[in-house]
Design a protein around this motif. Sequence first.
Motif, PDB file in Angstrom:
ATOM      1  N   VAL A 152      55.585  52.078 -51.118  1.00 47.22           N
ATOM      2  CA  VAL A 152      54.647  52.175 -49.968  1.00 47.22           C
ATOM      3  C   VAL A 152      54.881  51.414 -48.767  1.00 47.22           C
ATOM      4  CG1 VAL A 152      52.064  51.945 -49.250  1.00 47.22           C
ATOM      5  CG2 VAL A 152      52.967  53.045 -51.600  1.00 47.22           C
ATOM      6  N   VAL A 153      54.976  51.875 -47.497  1.00 45.15           N
ATOM      7  CA  VAL A 153      55.013  50.937 -46.571  1.00 45.15           C
ATOM      8  C   VAL A 153      53.470  51.258 -45.541  1.00 45.15           C
ATOM      9  CG1 VAL A 153      56.409  52.503 -44.810  1.00 45.15           C
ATOM     10  CG2 VAL A 153      56.288  50.307 -44.440  1.00 45.15           C
ATOM     11  N   VAL A 154      52.911  50.234 -45.421  1.00 43.22           N
ATOM     12  CA  VAL A 154      51.816  50.063 -44.712  1.00 43.22           C
ATOM     13  C   VAL A 154      52.046  49.835 -43.397  1.00 43.22           C
ATOM     14  CG1 VAL A 154      49.424  49.027 -44.571  1.00 43.22           C
ATOM     15  CG2 VAL A 154      50.426  49.457 -46.713  1.00 43.22           C
ATOM     16  N   LEU A 155      51.778  50.742 -42.263  1.00 41.35           N
ATOM     17  CA  LEU A 155      52.146  50.323 -40.869  1.00 41.35           C
ATOM     18  C   LEU A 155      50.875  49.931 -40.287  1.00 41.35           C
ATOM     19  CD1 LEU A 155      53.999  53.797 -41.188  1.00 41.35           C
ATOM     20  CD2 LEU A 155      55.093  51.854 -40.140  1.00 41.35           C
ATOM     21  N   VAL A 156      50.925  48.712 -39.769  1.00 42.48           N
ATOM     22  CA  VAL A 156      49.798  48.170 -38.820  1.00 42.48           C
ATOM     23  C   VAL A 156      50.316  48.057 -37.350  1.00 42.48           C
ATOM     24  CG1 VAL A 156      48.260  46.275 -38.844  1.00 42.48           C
ATOM     25  CG2 VAL A 156      49.343  46.798 -40.880  1.00 42.48           C
ATOM     26  N   HIS A 157      49.479  48.934 -36.579  1.00 41.75           N
ATOM     27  CA  HIS A 157      49.777  48.934 -35.224  1.00 41.75           C
ATOM     28  C   HIS A 157      49.388  47.764 -34.361  1.00 41.75           C
ATOM     29  CE1 HIS A 157      45.556  49.693 -33.838  1.00 41.75           C
ATOM     30  NE2 HIS A 157      45.525  50.064 -35.299  1.00 41.75           N
ATOM     31  N   GLY A 158      50.003  47.412 -33.265  1.00 40.56           N
ATOM     32  CA  GLY A 158      49.712  46.466 -32.235  1.00 40.56           C
ATOM     33  C   GLY A 158      48.261  46.776 -31.437  1.00 40.56           C
ATOM     34  N   GLY A 159      47.807  45.938 -30.636  1.00 43.75           N
ATOM     35  CA  GLY A 159      46.829  46.204 -29.865  1.00 43.75           C
ATOM     36  C   GLY A 159      46.248  45.134 -28.904  1.00 43.75           C
ATOM     37  N   LEU A 197      49.993  58.776 -55.459  1.00 44.36           N
ATOM     38  CA  LEU A 197      51.287  59.029 -55.722  1.00 44.36           C
ATOM     39  C   LEU A 197      51.906  57.585 -55.276  1.00 44.36           C
ATOM     40  CD1 LEU A 197      52.097  62.594 -55.714  1.00 44.36           C
ATOM     41  CD2 LEU A 197      51.482  61.384 -57.752  1.00 44.36           C
ATOM     42  N   ALA A 198      51.350  56.546 -55.227  1.00 43.98           N
ATOM     43  CA  ALA A 198      52.005  55.342 -54.780  1.00 43.98           C
ATOM     44  C   ALA A 198      52.510  54.440 -55.790  1.00 43.98           C
ATOM     45  CB  ALA A 198      51.029  54.575 -53.941  1.00 43.98           C
ATOM     46  N   ASP A 199      53.495  53.559 -55.588  1.00 42.35           N
ATOM     47  CA  ASP A 199      54.010  52.645 -56.655  1.00 42.35           C
ATOM     48  C   ASP A 199      53.358  51.439 -56.312  1.00 42.35           C
ATOM     49  OD1 ASP A 199      55.193  50.881 -58.134  1.00 42.35           O
ATOM     50  OD2 ASP A 199      57.162  51.642 -57.792  1.00 42.35           O
ATOM     51  N   PRO A 200      52.190  50.928 -57.000  1.00 44.41           N
ATOM     52  CA  PRO A 200      51.577  49.618 -56.729  1.00 44.41           C
ATOM     53  C   PRO A 200      52.433  48.255 -56.764  1.00 44.41           C
ATOM     54  CG  PRO A 200      51.054  50.207 -58.823  1.00 44.41           C
ATOM     55  CD  PRO A 200      51.902  51.547 -58.720  1.00 44.41           C
ATOM     56  N   LYS A 201      53.520  48.466 -57.517  1.00 43.39           N
ATOM     57  CA  LYS A 201      54.334  47.318 -57.543  1.00 43.39           C
ATOM     58  C   LYS A 201      55.539  47.292 -56.325  1.00 43.39           C
ATOM     59  CE  LYS A 201      53.920  46.815 -62.445  1.00 43.39           C
ATOM     60  NZ  LYS A 201      54.589  46.713 -63.475  1.00 43.39           N
ATOM     61  N   ARG A 202      55.440  48.372 -55.563  1.00 46.56           N
ATOM     62  CA  ARG A 202      56.420  48.423 -54.229  1.00 46.56           C
ATOM     63  C   ARG A 202      55.754  48.737 -53.194  1.00 46.56           C
ATOM     64  NH1 ARG A 202      61.276  51.967 -55.349  1.00 46.56           N
ATOM     65  NH2 ARG A 202      59.765  53.335 -56.341  1.00 46.56           N
ATOM     66  N   ILE A 203      55.028  47.562 -52.577  1.00 46.91           N
ATOM     67  CA  ILE A 203      54.287  47.867 -51.219  1.00 46.91           C
ATOM     68  C   ILE A 203      54.635  46.795 -50.363  1.00 46.91           C
ATOM     69  CG2 ILE A 203      51.955  47.743 -50.016  1.00 46.91           C
ATOM     70  CD1 ILE A 203      50.931  48.635 -53.089  1.00 46.91           C
ATOM     71  N   ALA A 204      55.216  47.463 -48.995  1.00 50.59           N
ATOM     72  CA  ALA A 204      55.579  46.534 -47.989  1.00 50.59           C
ATOM     73  C   ALA A 204      54.833  46.748 -46.722  1.00 50.59           C
ATOM     74  CB  ALA A 204      56.987  46.941 -47.404  1.00 50.59           C
ATOM     75  N   VAL A 205      54.477  45.690 -45.843  1.00 50.70           N
ATOM     76  CA  VAL A 205      53.561  45.575 -44.789  1.00 50.70           C
ATOM     77  C   VAL A 205      54.384  45.488 -43.809  1.00 50.70           C
ATOM     78  CG1 VAL A 205      51.534  44.884 -43.636  1.00 50.70           C
ATOM     79  CG2 VAL A 205      51.608  44.892 -46.095  1.00 50.70           C
ATOM     80  N   TYR A 206      54.247  46.452 -42.723  1.00 51.42           N
ATOM     81  CA  TYR A 206      54.936  46.577 -41.534  1.00 51.42           C
ATOM     82  C   TYR A 206      54.055  46.420 -40.081  1.00 51.42           C
ATOM     83  CZ  TYR A 206      57.884  48.082 -37.332  1.00 51.42           C
ATOM     84  OH  TYR A 206      58.304  48.159 -36.253  1.00 51.42           O
ATOM     85  N   GLY A 207      54.142  45.484 -39.267  1.00 47.64           N
ATOM     86  CA  GLY A 207      53.342  45.526 -38.275  1.00 47.64           C
ATOM     87  C   GLY A 207      53.893  44.967 -36.990  1.00 47.64           C
ATOM     88  N   CYS A 208      53.282  45.191 -35.829  1.00 45.87           N
ATOM     89  CA  CYS A 208      53.743  44.733 -34.641  1.00 45.87           C
ATOM     90  C   CYS A 208      52.745  44.129 -33.701  1.00 45.87           C
ATOM     91  CB  CYS A 208      54.543  45.887 -33.819  1.00 45.87           C
ATOM     92  SG  CYS A 208      53.622  47.178 -33.569  1.00 45.87           S
ATOM     93  N   SER A 209      53.101  43.303 -33.088  1.00 52.79           N
ATOM     94  CA  SER A 209      52.041  42.528 -32.017  1.00 52.79           C
ATOM     95  C   SER A 209      50.862  42.016 -32.923  1.00 52.79           C
ATOM     96  CB  SER A 209      51.811  43.445 -30.900  1.00 52.79           C
ATOM     97  OG  SER A 209      50.922  42.783 -29.726  1.00 52.79           O
ATOM     98  N   ALA A 210      49.595  42.411 -32.256  1.00 47.04           N
ATOM     99  CA  ALA A 210      48.457  41.944 -33.100  1.00 47.04           C
ATOM    100  C   ALA A 210      48.291  42.354 -34.483  1.00 47.04           C
ATOM    101  CB  ALA A 210      47.111  42.431 -32.507  1.00 47.04           C
ATOM    102  N   GLY A 211      48.845  43.519 -34.790  1.00 42.14           N
ATOM    103  CA  GLY A 211      49.082  44.148 -36.240  1.00 42.14           C
ATOM    104  C   GLY A 211      49.842  43.367 -37.296  1.00 42.14           C
ATOM    105  N   ALA A 212      50.809  42.283 -36.729  1.00 37.34           N
ATOM    106  CA  ALA A 212      51.569  41.320 -37.409  1.00 37.34           C
ATOM    107  C   ALA A 212      50.977  40.140 -37.689  1.00 37.34           C
ATOM    108  CB  ALA A 212      53.112  41.567 -36.502  1.00 37.34           C
ATOM    109  N   VAL A 213      49.769  40.045 -37.176  1.00 35.67           N
ATOM    110  CA  VAL A 213      49.373  38.688 -37.375  1.00 35.67           C
ATOM    111  C   VAL A 213      48.841  38.638 -38.869  1.00 35.67           C
ATOM    112  CG1 VAL A 213      47.216  37.245 -36.879  1.00 35.67           C
ATOM    113  CG2 VAL A 213      48.243  38.438 -34.902  1.00 35.67           C
TER     114      VAL A 213
END
Length: 101
Positions: A9-16, A84-100
């Motif tokens: 999984v990759v969790v995408l966190v937008h800026g704003g 259908l997500a692998d709970p042991k393989r989760i990454a988080v990707y954020g930009c701007s405010a979403g990267a705080v």
Amino acid sequence: AGFGQVLPVVVLVHGGAFLPSSVKNDTKFQQEAASYAMRGFLAISIEYRRYGDFLGQIPEKVLHPAADTLTAVRYIIANAGSLLADPKRIAVYGCSAGAVR
């Protein structure tokens, strides 16, 4: 990935800029999510509460995007089977405010 196979999984966190308006629907952000999906990831784009949603409150009491991101990750782990997500393989990707964090 085959049907029924669990995916990283990759969790995408937008800026704003911590403001109420969202760039979650930005074309470049959608292309980024699609790129991860095409490479075999379950790409999950989340929404989070921003500073402008709490106008009139003490800034120190305002939640940062990290709090809502953590809630999203916990949800993914708790519902990994149906997602259908692998709970042991989760990454988080954020930009701007979403990267705080």
